[in-house]
Enzyme design. Structure first.
Site, short mmCIF file in Angstrom:
data_model
loop_
_atom_site.label_atom_id
_atom_site.label_comp_id
_atom_site.label_asym_id
_atom_site.label_seq_id
_atom_site.Cartn_x
_atom_site.Cartn_y
_atom_site.Cartn_z
N ARG A 1 7.83 9.39 0.42
CA ARG A 1 6.79 10.41 0.23
C ARG A 1 6.45 10.55 -1.28
O ARG A 1 7.34 10.52 -2.07
CB ARG A 1 7.23 11.70 0.75
N ASP A 2 5.00 10.51 -1.50
CA ASP A 2 4.50 10.61 -3.10
C ASP A 2 5.01 12.11 -3.49
O ASP A 2 4.96 13.03 -2.51
CB ASP A 2 3.04 10.89 -2.94
N ILE A 3 5.50 12.44 -4.44
CA ILE A 3 6.13 13.48 -5.21
C ILE A 3 4.93 14.54 -5.13
O ILE A 3 5.25 15.82 -5.45
CB ILE A 3 6.76 13.36 -6.60
N ASN B 1 -4.91 1.97 -6.32
CA ASN B 1 -5.78 2.11 -7.58
C ASN B 1 -5.30 1.11 -8.46
O ASN B 1 -4.19 0.54 -8.45
CB ASN B 1 -5.02 3.73 -8.11
N VAL C 1 1.38 3.83 -12.40
CA VAL C 1 2.43 3.18 -12.07
C VAL C 1 2.18 1.58 -12.00
O VAL C 1 1.33 1.30 -10.99
CB VAL C 1 3.47 3.71 -10.94
N HIS D 1 1.63 -0.58 -5.29
CA HIS D 1 1.83 0.04 -4.18
C HIS D 1 0.52 0.72 -3.45
O HIS D 1 -0.58 0.75 -4.31
CB HIS D 1 2.50 1.31 -4.89
N HIS E 1 -1.34 3.82 -1.29
CA HIS E 1 -1.17 5.14 -0.99
C HIS E 1 -1.53 5.31 0.50
O HIS E 1 -2.75 4.80 0.90
CB HIS E 1 -2.07 5.82 -1.77
P1 AMP Z 1 -0.79 5.59 -8.89
O1 AMP Z 1 -1.43 6.64 -9.85
O2 AMP Z 1 -2.00 5.01 -8.11
O3 AMP Z 1 -0.39 4.54 -10.01
O4 AMP Z 1 0.19 6.27 -8.05
C1 AMP Z 1 1.40 6.60 -8.60
C2 AMP Z 1 2.00 7.45 -7.78
O5 AMP Z 1 3.37 7.73 -7.94
C3 AMP Z 1 1.33 8.92 -8.03
O6 AMP Z 1 0.65 9.67 -6.98
C4 AMP Z 1 2.64 9.73 -8.30
O7 AMP Z 1 2.53 11.25 -7.72
C5 AMP Z 1 3.80 9.14 -7.37
N1 AMP Z 1 5.10 9.08 -8.27
C6 AMP Z 1 5.40 9.09 -9.64
N2 AMP Z 1 6.77 9.50 -9.50
C7 AMP Z 1 7.17 9.53 -8.22
C8 AMP Z 1 8.67 9.76 -7.80
N3 AMP Z 1 9.55 9.85 -8.47
N4 AMP Z 1 8.63 9.83 -6.32
C9 AMP Z 1 7.64 9.85 -5.63
N5 AMP Z 1 6.14 9.68 -5.95
C10 AMP Z 1 6.15 9.49 -7.44
#
Ligand code: AMP
Length: 116
Positions: free
Chosen positions: A31-33, A88, A97, A101, A103
């Site tokens: 799950r996204d944080i 993204n 990140v 990945h 979403h």
């Molecule tokens: P992006 O902005 O497309 O690179 O997506 C990175 C995603 O990772 C964002 O939606 C963040 O909320 C999510 N994220 C960052 N750290 C964590 C974490 N520790 N656990 C879960 N999701 C995370």
């Protein structure tokens, strides 16, 4: 010197906690944080060799197909099987990140939700 492991590699290694909903030899999903939809799960290839979906598609289309199949599985198990898939790509597109990945966004997404 090699780069430090990505935050997702640290989740895979259980160095950082996450709400993991799926794991295989090649993929992890959690799950996204900071959820942007009722269902918001990240589907992440375990390798961090690819920074984005363009690199993944070029180098390992089979693994990209696994990411898509995992998205469908998760949407079916955790919602109604319908979903939006977002990769993204680049910081101007909101990527933060640089470990590829997807979403998976689901639940009821009304017109205009997520800005489009
Ligand atoms: P992006 O902005 O497309 O690179 O997506 C990175 C995603 O990772 C964002 O939606 C963040 O909320 C999510 N994220 C960052 N750290 C964590 C974490 N520790 N656990 C879960 N999701 C995370």
């Amino acid at each position: 010197m090699s780069n430090p492991p990505s935050i997702f590699t640290r989740i895979i290694a259980r160095e950082i906690p996450a709400d993991i909903v799926f794991e295989s030899d090649s993929i992890i999903a959690f799950r996204d944080i900071a959820p942007k939809a009722p269902l918001h799960i990240l589907v992440v290839p375990k390798t961090e060799a690819y920074r984005n979906v363009t690199e993944l598609a070029a180098a390992d289309p089979g693994l990209l197909a696994e990411v898509v199949a995992t998205a469908q599985l998760i949407a079916s198990e955790h919602s109604d099987g319908q979903y939006r898939l977002i990769f993204n790509t680049g910081d101007n597109a909101g990527q933060t990140v640089f470990h590829v990945h997807a979403h998976v966004l689901g639940g009821t997404l009304t017109e205009g939700s997520l800005g489009f």
